[in-house]
Scaffold this motif. Structure first.
Motif, PDB file in Angstrom:
ATOM      1  N   LYS A  69      29.474 137.003  11.135  1.00 41.20           N
ATOM      2  CA  LYS A  69      30.436 137.441  10.119  1.00 41.20           C
ATOM      3  C   LYS A  69      30.282 136.605   8.854  1.00 41.20           C
ATOM      4  O   LYS A  69      29.742 135.497   8.892  1.00 41.20           O
ATOM      5  CB  LYS A  69      31.873 137.267  10.632  1.00 41.20           C
ATOM      6  CG  LYS A  69      32.208 138.106  11.836  1.00 41.20           C
ATOM      7  CD  LYS A  69      32.571 139.494  11.384  1.00 41.20           C
ATOM      8  CE  LYS A  69      33.205 140.287  12.494  1.00 41.20           C
ATOM      9  NZ  LYS A  69      33.523 141.630  12.056  1.00 41.20           N
ATOM     10  N   ASP A  70      30.805 137.102   7.751  1.00 41.00           N
ATOM     11  CA  ASP A  70      30.791 136.390   6.475  1.00 41.00           C
ATOM     12  C   ASP A  70      31.586 135.098   6.634  1.00 41.00           C
ATOM     13  O   ASP A  70      32.804 135.139   6.847  1.00 41.00           O
ATOM     14  CB  ASP A  70      31.405 137.268   5.390  1.00 41.00           C
ATOM     15  CG  ASP A  70      31.411 136.637   4.013  1.00 41.00           C
ATOM     16  OD1 ASP A  70      31.221 135.397   3.900  1.00 41.00           O
ATOM     17  OD2 ASP A  70      31.623 137.378   3.034  1.00 41.00           O
ATOM     18  N   PRO A  71      30.921 133.931   6.517  1.00 41.21           N
ATOM     19  CA  PRO A  71      31.615 132.650   6.730  1.00 41.21           C
ATOM     20  C   PRO A  71      32.649 132.315   5.657  1.00 41.21           C
ATOM     21  O   PRO A  71      33.453 131.401   5.841  1.00 41.21           O
ATOM     22  CB  PRO A  71      30.477 131.624   6.732  1.00 41.21           C
ATOM     23  CG  PRO A  71      29.373 132.264   5.970  1.00 41.21           C
ATOM     24  CD  PRO A  71      29.504 133.747   6.206  1.00 41.21           C
ATOM     25  N   ASP A  72      32.672 133.064   4.557  1.00 42.59           N
ATOM     26  CA  ASP A  72      33.691 132.852   3.529  1.00 42.59           C
ATOM     27  C   ASP A  72      34.956 133.665   3.803  1.00 42.59           C
ATOM     28  O   ASP A  72      35.979 133.452   3.158  1.00 42.59           O
ATOM     29  CB  ASP A  72      33.141 133.220   2.146  1.00 42.59           C
ATOM     30  CG  ASP A  72      32.047 132.257   1.698  1.00 42.59           C
ATOM     31  OD1 ASP A  72      32.123 131.060   2.052  1.00 42.59           O
ATOM     32  OD2 ASP A  72      31.109 132.718   1.005  1.00 42.59           O
ATOM     33  N   GLY A 162      42.083 136.231  -1.580  1.00 46.02           N
ATOM     34  CA  GLY A 162      42.433 135.190  -2.534  1.00 46.02           C
ATOM     35  C   GLY A 162      42.566 133.800  -1.946  1.00 46.02           C
ATOM     36  O   GLY A 162      42.778 132.833  -2.657  1.00 46.02           O
ATOM     37  N   LYS A 163      42.473 133.673  -0.625  1.00 46.51           N
ATOM     38  CA  LYS A 163      42.553 132.375   0.047  1.00 46.51           C
ATOM     39  C   LYS A 163      41.163 131.939   0.500  1.00 46.51           C
ATOM     40  O   LYS A 163      40.248 132.753   0.630  1.00 46.51           O
ATOM     41  CB  LYS A 163      43.475 132.446   1.291  1.00 46.51           C
ATOM     42  CG  LYS A 163      44.877 132.857   0.984  1.00 46.51           C
ATOM     43  CD  LYS A 163      45.662 131.714   0.405  1.00 46.51           C
ATOM     44  CE  LYS A 163      47.107 132.134   0.218  1.00 46.51           C
ATOM     45  NZ  LYS A 163      47.935 131.069  -0.273  1.00 46.51           N
ATOM     46  N   THR A 164      41.030 130.646   0.747  1.00 46.65           N
ATOM     47  CA  THR A 164      39.765 130.124   1.253  1.00 46.65           C
ATOM     48  C   THR A 164      39.970 129.501   2.630  1.00 46.65           C
ATOM     49  O   THR A 164      41.084 129.130   2.986  1.00 46.65           O
ATOM     50  CB  THR A 164      39.165 129.051   0.308  1.00 46.65           C
ATOM     51  OG1 THR A 164      40.107 127.992   0.183  1.00 46.65           O
ATOM     52  CG2 THR A 164      38.840 129.629  -1.049  1.00 46.65           C
ATOM     53  N   ILE A 165      38.899 129.443   3.385  1.00 48.95           N
ATOM     54  CA  ILE A 165      38.957 128.856   4.720  1.00 48.95           C
ATOM     55  C   ILE A 165      38.872 127.347   4.588  1.00 48.95           C
ATOM     56  O   ILE A 165      37.990 126.825   3.911  1.00 48.95           O
ATOM     57  CB  ILE A 165      37.792 129.391   5.587  1.00 48.95           C
ATOM     58  CG1 ILE A 165      37.938 130.903   5.752  1.00 48.95           C
ATOM     59  CG2 ILE A 165      37.757 128.694   6.934  1.00 48.95           C
ATOM     60  CD1 ILE A 165      36.728 131.569   6.376  1.00 48.95           C
ATOM     61  N   GLU A 166      39.820 126.664   5.212  1.00 52.26           N
ATOM     62  CA  GLU A 166      39.828 125.205   5.197  1.00 52.26           C
ATOM     63  C   GLU A 166      39.190 124.712   6.483  1.00 52.26           C
ATOM     64  O   GLU A 166      39.784 124.794   7.549  1.00 52.26           O
ATOM     65  CB  GLU A 166      41.263 124.696   5.066  1.00 52.26           C
ATOM     66  CG  GLU A 166      41.921 125.094   3.766  1.00 52.26           C
ATOM     67  CD  GLU A 166      43.399 124.739   3.760  1.00 52.26           C
ATOM     68  OE1 GLU A 166      43.766 123.702   4.352  1.00 52.26           O
ATOM     69  OE2 GLU A 166      44.169 125.498   3.158  1.00 52.26           O
ATOM     70  N   HIS A 167      37.957 124.233   6.376  1.00 54.35           N
ATOM     71  CA  HIS A 167      37.249 123.742   7.555  1.00 54.35           C
ATOM     72  C   HIS A 167      37.699 122.328   7.877  1.00 54.35           C
ATOM     73  O   HIS A 167      37.959 121.519   6.991  1.00 54.35           O
ATOM     74  CB  HIS A 167      35.732 123.772   7.327  1.00 54.35           C
ATOM     75  CG  HIS A 167      35.212 125.161   7.231  1.00 54.35           C
ATOM     76  ND1 HIS A 167      34.887 125.896   8.342  1.00 54.35           N
ATOM     77  CD2 HIS A 167      34.975 125.956   6.170  1.00 54.35           C
ATOM     78  CE1 HIS A 167      34.457 127.090   7.965  1.00 54.35           C
ATOM     79  NE2 HIS A 167      34.506 127.146   6.649  1.00 54.35           N
ATOM     80  N   SER A 168      37.807 122.048   9.169  1.00 54.24           N
ATOM     81  CA  SER A 168      38.221 120.702   9.575  1.00 54.24           C
ATOM     82  C   SER A 168      37.085 119.976  10.236  1.00 54.24           C
ATOM     83  O   SER A 168      36.029 120.479  10.443  1.00 54.24           O
ATOM     84  CB  SER A 168      39.412 120.786  10.506  1.00 54.24           C
ATOM     85  OG  SER A 168      39.199 121.688  11.541  1.00 54.24           O
TER      86      SER A 168
END
Length: 168
Positions: A69-72, A162-168
């Protein structure tokens, strides 16, 4: 999963509606904070299912891309942790409790088996289709310090527009 003889969690092998290539179910649209909170809630439920006194490790959930899937836009949450009972004899009791509880409500046990390790550890894989969560549990009862390895994994979330994924 931690400290076992396999390299991939069975939780990564569930089916996704509409996408047979990735094998990960669609969990809906959520921010990373919302998805992490949902996985923490399931981890707390699993902790309650254990039913014996002990301590849980403190690592928090992580965020990773959904395969294929699109990682963004798409992500998954995973939460590996360990439980150490106060008494080593309680490890088997805890595994029995988990197997009983994971066969009720929205939980369905997908497999229960002994792994290929020298200790032939008991493994339980269960899914909760309503929450789009999976858990893989390994009972390390024959170790010098008995414990239970637990990994809760979410389905594939889509981040809101409009949101971004916050990677931990």
């Amino acid at each position: 999963m931690t400290n076992d003889d396999t390299s991939e969690s069975p939780a990564t092998n569930t089916s996704e509606s509409g996408d047979s290539t990735s094998g990960i179910p669609h969990a809906g649209t959520a921010s990373t904070d919302e998805a992490v909170a949902a996985v923490k809630a399931v981890s707390s439920q699993i902790y309650d299912f254990i039913g014996v006194p002990g301590t849980a490790s403190r690592p928090g959930p992580g965020v990773k891309a959904c395969s294929g899937k699109d990682p963004d836009k798409y992500f998954q949450v995973y939460h590996p942790w360990n439980f150490k009972p106060k008494s080593g004899a309680d490890n088997d009791v805890a595994m029995k409790n988990l197997k009983e509880k994971l066969g009720t409500g929205d939980w369905v046990i997908k497999s229960s088996y002994r792994d290929n390790s020298a200790n032939k550890n008991v493994n339980i894989v269960a899914d909760n289709d309503s929450k789009k969560m999976s858990v893989w549990i390994v009972g390390y009862s024959k170790r010098d310090t008995p414990s239970i390895g637990i990994e809760v994994t979410s389905g594939c979330y889509r981040v809101p527009e409009g949101k971004t994924i916050e990677h931990s």
